[in-house]
Design a protein around this motif. Structure first.
Motif, PDB file in Angstrom:
ATOM      1  N   UNK A   1       0.808  -1.219   0.000  1.00 17.95           N
ATOM      2  CA  UNK A   1       0.000   0.000   0.000  1.00 17.95           C
ATOM      3  C   UNK A   1       0.846   1.276   0.000  1.00 17.95           C
ATOM      4  N   UNK A   2       2.188   1.130  -0.043  1.00 13.38           N
ATOM      5  CA  UNK A   2       3.016   2.336  -0.079  1.00 13.38           C
ATOM      6  C   UNK A   2       3.045   2.890  -1.494  1.00 13.38           C
ATOM      7  N   UNK A   3       2.696   4.161  -1.617  1.00 14.28           N
ATOM      8  CA  UNK A   3       2.690   4.844  -2.907  1.00 14.28           C
ATOM      9  C   UNK A   3       3.475   6.139  -2.761  1.00 14.28           C
ATOM     10  N   UNK A   4       4.580   6.240  -3.483  1.00 17.95           N
ATOM     11  CA  UNK A   4       5.461   7.403  -3.339  1.00 17.95           C
ATOM     12  C   UNK A   4       4.742   8.699  -3.682  1.00 17.95           C
ATOM     13  N   UNK A   5       3.950   8.688  -4.735  1.00 20.48           N
ATOM     14  CA  UNK A   5       3.250   9.906  -5.151  1.00 20.48           C
ATOM     15  C   UNK A   5       2.298  10.388  -4.060  1.00 20.48           C
ATOM     16  N   UNK A   6       1.563   9.465  -3.460  1.00 25.01           N
ATOM     17  CA  UNK A   6       0.649   9.844  -2.382  1.00 25.01           C
ATOM     18  C   UNK A   6       1.414  10.356  -1.166  1.00 25.01           C
ATOM     19  N   UNK A   7       2.548   9.732  -0.888  1.00 26.66           N
ATOM     20  CA  UNK A   7       3.375  10.146   0.250  1.00 26.66           C
ATOM     21  C   UNK A   7       3.869  11.582   0.060  1.00 26.66           C
ATOM     22  N   UNK A   8       4.293  11.915  -1.149  1.00 26.24           N
ATOM     23  CA  UNK A   8       4.867  13.231  -1.412  1.00 26.24           C
ATOM     24  C   UNK A   8       3.815  14.328  -1.536  1.00 26.24           C
ATOM     25  N   UNK A   9       2.564  13.957  -1.750  1.00 25.12           N
ATOM     26  CA  UNK A   9       1.508  14.971  -1.888  1.00 25.12           C
ATOM     27  C   UNK A   9       1.304  15.759  -0.605  1.00 25.12           C
ATOM     28  N   UNK A  10       1.733  15.217   0.521  1.00 28.80           N
ATOM     29  CA  UNK A  10       1.551  15.915   1.797  1.00 28.80           C
ATOM     30  C   UNK A  10       2.733  16.821   2.114  1.00 28.80           C
ATOM     31  N   UNK A  11       3.514  17.177   1.096  1.00 27.84           N
ATOM     32  CA  UNK A  11       4.622  18.125   1.260  1.00 27.84           C
ATOM     33  C   UNK A  11       4.546  19.159   0.153  1.00 27.84           C
ATOM     34  N   UNK A  12       4.956  20.399   0.453  1.00 30.59           N
ATOM     35  CA  UNK A  12       5.039  21.411  -0.596  1.00 30.59           C
ATOM     36  C   UNK A  12       6.291  21.159  -1.422  1.00 30.59           C
ATOM     37  N   UNK A  13       7.407  20.924  -0.754  1.00 27.66           N
ATOM     38  CA  UNK A  13       8.640  20.498  -1.413  1.00 27.66           C
ATOM     39  C   UNK A  13       9.127  19.200  -0.773  1.00 27.66           C
ATOM     40  N   UNK A  14       9.779  19.337   0.392  1.00 31.21           N
ATOM     41  CA  UNK A  14      10.332  18.168   1.084  1.00 31.21           C
ATOM     42  C   UNK A  14       9.639  17.924   2.418  1.00 31.21           C
ATOM     43  N   UNK A  15       9.387  18.996   3.169  1.00 30.29           N
ATOM     44  CA  UNK A  15       8.839  18.878   4.522  1.00 30.29           C
ATOM     45  C   UNK A  15       7.358  18.504   4.484  1.00 30.29           C
ATOM     46  N   UNK A  16       7.029  17.350   5.077  1.00 30.99           N
ATOM     47  CA  UNK A  16       5.647  16.881   5.085  1.00 30.99           C
ATOM     48  C   UNK A  16       4.908  17.390   6.317  1.00 30.99           C
ATOM     49  N   UNK A  17       3.597  17.314   6.270  1.00 33.62           N
ATOM     50  CA  UNK A  17       2.771  17.743   7.386  1.00 33.62           C
ATOM     51  C   UNK A  17       1.305  17.600   7.026  1.00 33.62           C
ATOM     52  N   UNK A  18       0.449  18.034   7.919  1.00 32.04           N
ATOM     53  CA  UNK A  18      -0.989  17.968   7.675  1.00 32.04           C
ATOM     54  C   UNK A  18      -1.384  19.070   6.692  1.00 32.04           C
ATOM     55  N   UNK A  19      -1.889  18.718   5.509  1.00 23.75           N
ATOM     56  CA  UNK A  19      -2.220  19.739   4.507  1.00 23.75           C
ATOM     57  C   UNK A  19      -3.371  20.641   4.957  1.00 23.75           C
ATOM     58  N   UNK A  20      -3.279  21.901   4.570  1.00 26.43           N
ATOM     59  CA  UNK A  20      -4.348  22.869   4.811  1.00 26.43           C
ATOM     60  C   UNK A  20      -4.653  23.598   3.508  1.00 26.43           C
ATOM     61  N   UNK A  21      -5.885  24.045   3.371  1.00 24.11           N
ATOM     62  CA  UNK A  21      -6.270  24.779   2.170  1.00 24.11           C
ATOM     63  C   UNK A  21      -5.751  26.215   2.257  1.00 24.11           C
ATOM     64  N   UNK A  22      -4.982  26.601   1.249  1.00 27.71           N
ATOM     65  CA  UNK A  22      -4.344  27.920   1.227  1.00 27.71           C
ATOM     66  C   UNK A  22      -4.801  28.681  -0.013  1.00 27.71           C
ATOM     67  N   UNK A  23      -5.101  29.954   0.178  1.00 29.45           N
ATOM     68  CA  UNK A  23      -5.518  30.816  -0.932  1.00 29.45           C
ATOM     69  C   UNK A  23      -4.659  32.074  -0.911  1.00 29.45           C
ATOM     70  N   UNK A  24      -4.008  32.349  -2.029  1.00 27.89           N
ATOM     71  CA  UNK A  24      -3.086  33.482  -2.123  1.00 27.89           C
ATOM     72  C   UNK A  24      -3.435  34.312  -3.347  1.00 27.89           C
ATOM     73  N   UNK A  25      -3.493  35.614  -3.168  1.00 31.57           N
ATOM     74  CA  UNK A  25      -3.744  36.535  -4.277  1.00 31.57           C
ATOM     75  C   UNK A  25      -2.410  37.108  -4.748  1.00 31.57           C
ATOM     76  N   UNK A  26      -2.176  37.064  -6.061  1.00 31.78           N
ATOM     77  CA  UNK A  26      -0.921  37.544  -6.642  1.00 31.78           C
ATOM     78  C   UNK A  26      -1.237  38.667  -7.625  1.00 31.78           C
ATOM     79  N   UNK A  27      -0.520  39.769  -7.524  1.00 32.04           N
ATOM     80  CA  UNK A  27      -0.789  40.934  -8.368  1.00 32.04           C
ATOM     81  C   UNK A  27      -0.460  40.645  -9.830  1.00 32.04           C
ATOM     82  N   UNK A  28      -0.938  41.520 -10.706  1.00 30.20           N
ATOM     83  CA  UNK A  28      -0.716  41.343 -12.145  1.00 30.20           C
ATOM     84  C   UNK A  28       0.770  41.344 -12.496  1.00 30.20           C
ATOM     85  N   UNK A  29       1.589  42.017 -11.692  1.00 30.44           N
ATOM     86  CA  UNK A  29       3.025  42.090 -11.979  1.00 30.44           C
ATOM     87  C   UNK A  29       3.719  40.742 -11.827  1.00 30.44           C
ATOM     88  N   UNK A  30       3.159  39.854 -11.008  1.00 31.70           N
ATOM     89  CA  UNK A  30       3.807  38.564 -10.748  1.00 31.70           C
ATOM     90  C   UNK A  30       2.912  37.376 -11.066  1.00 31.70           C
TER      91      UNK A  30
END
Length: 342
Positions: free
Chosen positions: A225-254
């Motif tokens: 039942x170990x799936x690398x893709x599922x394991x890595x989904x709980x990290x933004x890059x390397x550091x894993x943790x409990x995922x939370x829903x994040x919403x960010x507004x980015x200006x037209x310049x970026x």
């Protein structure tokens, strides 16, 4: 624009090498869906780069072909673009200098060079020199070369390893028994993913933080039942943790940054009327995501959750405070990274 042109020329070369009789300019134009004038400009650029193509008149048509001696020059059934890819892979693996992987690709290419003529080598050098791969930063793996090599072999043979590990946030080293599931490369770093018998769960370990190791005679079984893709989904890059829903507004310049790149599998982008955009992510809130947001400077604003919004605000205030009082002559800047970010 430059990258698009190189990619297009690469496709032209691949098409020509796949047809022994060659291809006409019109055929290339039809195949790629681009104007004939652009095709001729690209063909001229490819020739100027030293690639061995030429035109042959057949009836009323001219066909672009690959020089036959180039095809016969290599004893293995590799195409010209495959040879070029092998040549340029040395650039890709250059960030792993000091490891068996970088040394192996150099050894492989040196063997290939022994069966190529000077003319063919010159072709490869000329065309490959037009595409360089750069990296913002990388680690020095010289000190952990042996660990990377032997633990990689242990992973393939499903043998347990014992490691002496020094985590970033820990004061002392800990000795752990690991079932090595996977060697993972991310952002120029080598990581070992495996079951930690000390913590009784799957963990990620930076290879350069393994201070000592021992490959054991004991074998392990990789859980079905170990799936690398599922394991890595709980990290933004390397550091894993409990995922939370994040919403960010980015200006037209970026906003183009989040439109053009995929930062995480959960990423969703929504356009805003003023030319900006919002990005939605489901990732853990830790140092990695905070650093990424801060990298946008004033061009990004966290909309939710409030906990992340407050942490970004605190970091910006603390960073601004660093400049309120100038350092005295000879005074060292000693402020440490906040514990919540380490």
């Amino acid at each position: 624009m430059r990258g698009t042109q190189l990619a297009r020329q690469w496709r032209i070369i691949r098409l020509i090498e796949n047809y022994k009789r060659g291809l006409s300019g019109n055929e290339l134009s039809h195949e790629l869906g681009i104007p004939l004038r652009t095709i001729y400009r690209d063909l001229e650029a490819i020739q100027e780069a030293g690639f061995p193509i030429y035109t042959e008149k057949v009836g009323k048509s001219s066909y672009w072909k690959l020089v036959d001696t180039f095809r016969k020059d290599f004893p293995l059934p590799l195409t010209a673009t495959e040879l070029m890819s092998l040549h340029m892979s040395r650039d890709i693996l250059s960030i792993f200098e000091g490891t068996i992987f970088q040394e192996s690709i150099e050894s492989l290419f040196n063997k290939v060079k022994t069966v190529l003529s000077p003319e063919t080598l010159r072709y490869l050098e000329n065309i490959s020199g037009r595409l360089k791969i750069g990296f913002a930063s990388c680690k020095d793996f010289t000190s952990c070369r042996e660990a990377i090599t032997e633990i990689s072999e242990a992973t393939a043979k499903k043998r347990c390893v014992e490691i002496l590990y020094k985590a970033v946030s820990a004061r002392n080293e800990t000795r752990r028994k690991i079932d090595p599931y996977q060697i993972w490369v991310m952002n120029g770093g080598f990581y070992l993913i495996g079951f930690c018998h000390l913590r009784k769960t799957v963990r990620t370990f930076a290879m350069d933080r393994i201070k000592d190791f021992n490959v054991l005679d004991e074998q392990f079984h990789l859980p079905r039942d170990f799936n690398l893709e599922n394991y890595l989904r709980t990290a933004f890059n390397v550091m894993r943790g409990e995922p939370e829903k994040i919403r960010i507004s980015v200006s037209s310049a970026a906003a183009h940054v989040i439109r053009e790149r995929i930062f995480h599998p959960t990423q969703e982008v929504r356009e805003l009327p003023d030319g900006g955009a919002e990005i939605f992510l489901n990732v853990p809130i830790n140092y990695e995501i905070i650093s990424w947001i801060l990298g946008f400077g004033s061009a990004a604003r966290v909309i939710e959750p409030d906990s992340l919004k407050n942490r970004i605000r605190d970091e910006l205030r603390a960073a601004a405070a660093n400049y309120d009082k100038p350092l005295a002559a000879g005074e060292a800047f000693t402020k440490k990274m906040p514990a919540r970010l380490s």
